[in-house]
Design a protein around this motif. Structure first.
Motif, PDB file in Angstrom:
ATOM      1  N   ALA A  45     -76.525  60.987  82.191  1.00  7.81           N
ATOM      2  CA  ALA A  45     -75.582  60.769  83.290  1.00  7.81           C
ATOM      3  C   ALA A  45     -75.330  62.026  84.110  1.00  7.81           C
ATOM      4  N   ASN A  46     -75.352  63.201  83.452  1.00  5.12           N
ATOM      5  CA  ASN A  46     -74.878  64.421  84.123  1.00  5.12           C
ATOM      6  C   ASN A  46     -75.883  65.560  84.169  1.00  5.12           C
ATOM      7  N   GLY A  47     -77.068  65.373  83.587  1.00  3.85           N
ATOM      8  CA  GLY A  47     -78.004  66.478  83.497  1.00  3.85           C
ATOM      9  C   GLY A  47     -77.684  67.376  82.316  1.00  3.85           C
ATOM     10  N   TYR A  48     -78.321  68.526  82.264  1.00  2.00           N
ATOM     11  CA  TYR A  48     -78.152  69.439  81.128  1.00  2.00           C
ATOM     12  C   TYR A  48     -77.030  70.448  81.355  1.00  2.00           C
ATOM     13  N   ALA A  49     -77.057  71.132  82.495  1.00  2.00           N
ATOM     14  CA  ALA A  49     -76.149  72.250  82.709  1.00  2.00           C
ATOM     15  C   ALA A  49     -74.683  71.831  82.689  1.00  2.00           C
ATOM     16  N   ALA A  50     -74.366  70.658  83.210  1.00  2.00           N
ATOM     17  CA  ALA A  50     -72.966  70.242  83.346  1.00  2.00           C
ATOM     18  C   ALA A  50     -72.333  69.761  82.045  1.00  2.00           C
ATOM     19  N   VAL A  51     -73.131  69.438  81.063  1.00  3.45           N
ATOM     20  CA  VAL A  51     -72.603  68.884  79.810  1.00  3.45           C
ATOM     21  C   VAL A  51     -72.156  70.023  78.889  1.00  3.45           C
ATOM     22  N   ARG A  52     -70.985  69.858  78.271  1.00  2.80           N
ATOM     23  CA  ARG A  52     -70.463  70.843  77.330  1.00  2.80           C
ATOM     24  C   ARG A  52     -70.425  70.271  75.917  1.00  2.80           C
ATOM     25  N   VAL A  53     -70.524  71.150  74.959  1.00  2.00           N
ATOM     26  CA  VAL A  53     -70.469  70.733  73.560  1.00  2.00           C
ATOM     27  C   VAL A  53     -69.186  69.962  73.286  1.00  2.00           C
ATOM     28  N   ASP A  54     -68.065  70.418  73.850  1.00  2.00           N
ATOM     29  CA  ASP A  54     -66.782  69.733  73.637  1.00  2.00           C
ATOM     30  C   ASP A  54     -66.847  68.279  74.088  1.00  2.00           C
ATOM     31  N   GLU A  55     -67.569  68.019  75.180  1.00  3.14           N
ATOM     32  CA  GLU A  55     -67.669  66.647  75.686  1.00  3.14           C
ATOM     33  C   GLU A  55     -68.472  65.774  74.734  1.00  3.14           C
ATOM     34  N   ILE A  56     -69.539  66.323  74.184  1.00  2.00           N
ATOM     35  CA  ILE A  56     -70.357  65.557  73.237  1.00  2.00           C
ATOM     36  C   ILE A  56     -69.520  65.214  72.006  1.00  2.00           C
ATOM     37  N   ALA A  57     -68.800  66.205  71.495  1.00  2.00           N
ATOM     38  CA  ALA A  57     -67.973  65.969  70.318  1.00  2.00           C
ATOM     39  C   ALA A  57     -66.879  64.947  70.609  1.00  2.00           C
ATOM     40  N   ALA A  58     -66.210  65.095  71.751  1.00  2.00           N
ATOM     41  CA  ALA A  58     -65.121  64.188  72.100  1.00  2.00           C
ATOM     42  C   ALA A  58     -65.608  62.760  72.258  1.00  2.00           C
ATOM     43  N   VAL A  95     -67.596  61.129  70.509  1.00  2.00           N
ATOM     44  CA  VAL A  95     -67.673  60.426  69.222  1.00  2.00           C
ATOM     45  C   VAL A  95     -66.413  60.633  68.390  1.00  2.00           C
ATOM     46  N   GLY A  96     -65.420  61.309  68.977  1.00  2.00           N
ATOM     47  CA  GLY A  96     -64.146  61.478  68.286  1.00  2.00           C
ATOM     48  C   GLY A  96     -64.164  62.495  67.171  1.00  2.00           C
ATOM     49  N   CYS A  97     -65.021  63.502  67.304  1.00  2.00           N
ATOM     50  CA  CYS A  97     -65.028  64.555  66.288  1.00  2.00           C
ATOM     51  C   CYS A  97     -64.708  65.894  66.940  1.00  2.00           C
ATOM     52  N   SER A  98     -64.560  66.911  66.125  1.00  2.00           N
ATOM     53  CA  SER A  98     -64.194  68.229  66.637  1.00  2.00           C
ATOM     54  C   SER A  98     -65.434  69.046  66.995  1.00  2.00           C
ATOM     55  N   ARG A  99     -65.187  70.112  67.739  1.00  2.00           N
ATOM     56  CA  ARG A  99     -66.252  71.056  68.061  1.00  2.00           C
ATOM     57  C   ARG A  99     -66.854  71.645  66.772  1.00  2.00           C
ATOM     58  N   ALA A 100     -65.979  71.914  65.788  1.00  2.00           N
ATOM     59  CA  ALA A 100     -66.457  72.469  64.519  1.00  2.00           C
ATOM     60  C   ALA A 100     -67.404  71.497  63.824  1.00  2.00           C
ATOM     61  N   THR A 101     -67.092  70.188  63.890  1.00  2.00           N
ATOM     62  CA  THR A 101     -67.972  69.192  63.281  1.00  2.00           C
ATOM     63  C   THR A 101     -69.320  69.163  63.985  1.00  2.00           C
ATOM     64  N   PHE A 102     -69.308  69.278  65.305  1.00  2.00           N
ATOM     65  CA  PHE A 102     -70.569  69.343  66.042  1.00  2.00           C
ATOM     66  C   PHE A 102     -71.449  70.457  65.485  1.00  2.00           C
ATOM     67  N   TYR A 103     -70.854  71.641  65.276  1.00  2.00           N
ATOM     68  CA  TYR A 103     -71.639  72.790  64.839  1.00  2.00           C
ATOM     69  C   TYR A 103     -72.062  72.713  63.373  1.00  2.00           C
ATOM     70  N   LEU A 104     -71.533  71.743  62.636  1.00  2.00           N
ATOM     71  CA  LEU A 104     -72.081  71.490  61.303  1.00  2.00           C
ATOM     72  C   LEU A 104     -73.457  70.832  61.373  1.00  2.00           C
TER      73      LEU A 104
END
Length: 217
Positions: free
Chosen positions: A34-47, A49-58
């Protein structure tokens, strides 16, 4: 909807981790599309699916890592399949078979067109992804052993280059045609003209003089 049976020996915790990883991958694929690569943030990916940034980095080291995994699970294996199919089509040796392959290739680009801008952005912005993309393109001629075997040993590098140039032209054509709208042609005509160009270009030297790229009259 029935739940997928848990693999034997997999603990509930491990199963939950696998499910979270799969959800993160699907969310990243949707956001990149939907947004390309540059505009997407890790926080958005985590949010998503309803998980935290720390869970993403696991599960992933960062945004590039998850994009690489999306590619590894979707476009990379299917692209290899298409060039294995091209090897078979060139063995058949008819223009009709090649037109069919070209039509299927156009369909493949349609299937993944939402992700193409993300690949392009990552290739431009991330040296590591640029190397991944380079290796991915270089792997496609390896999926065509019969084609390569018909070329003289001193021209195998040229044979590989021809396949890589085919990949590049198809990507550029599709971007201009289906995504930017700067080429006005229907898919059937595009497959015919691309066949006129590439069917003779992929013939080994001994056969090139006898192959007509144009359509039969």
């Amino acid at each position: 909807m029935p739940t997928k049976p848990k693999p034997a020996g997999l603990s509930l915790r491990d199963e939950q981790k696998q499910q979270t990883r799969a959800k993160l991958l699907e969310a990243a694929k949707t956001l990149f599309g939907a947004n390309g690569y540059a505009a997407v943030r890790v926080d958005e990916i985590a949010a998503a699916v309803g998980c935290s940034r720390a869970t993403f980095y696991l599960h992933f080291t960062g945004k590039l890592d998850i994009l690489r995994e999306v590619a590894a699970q979707s476009t990379a294996p299917t692209a290899l399949h298409f060039y294995e199919d091209l090897d078979r089509v060139l063995d058949i040796g008819t223009r009709e078979a090649f037109v069919g392959w070209m039509s299927r290739a156009i369909d493949w680009f349609h299937e993944y067109k939402d992700l193409l801008p993300a690949w392009d952005e990552a290739t431009t912005l991330e040296p590591e992804f640029r190397e991944i993309a380079r290796q991915g393109i270089a792997a496609l001629p390896n999926a065509m052993p019969s084609y390569l075997s018909r070329w003289p040993a001193d021209r195998v590098d040229e044979a590989r280059l021809r396949v890589e140039l085919l990949v590049a032209q198809l990507e550029r054509f599709f971007t201009r045609w289906a995504m930017q709208g700067t080429i006005d042609v229907d898919a059937e005509q595009a497959a015919e003209v691309l066949t006129d160009i590439w069917f003779p270009a992929l013939q080994p030297p001994a056969a090139q003089r006898g192959v007509k790229g144009g359509r039969s009259t």
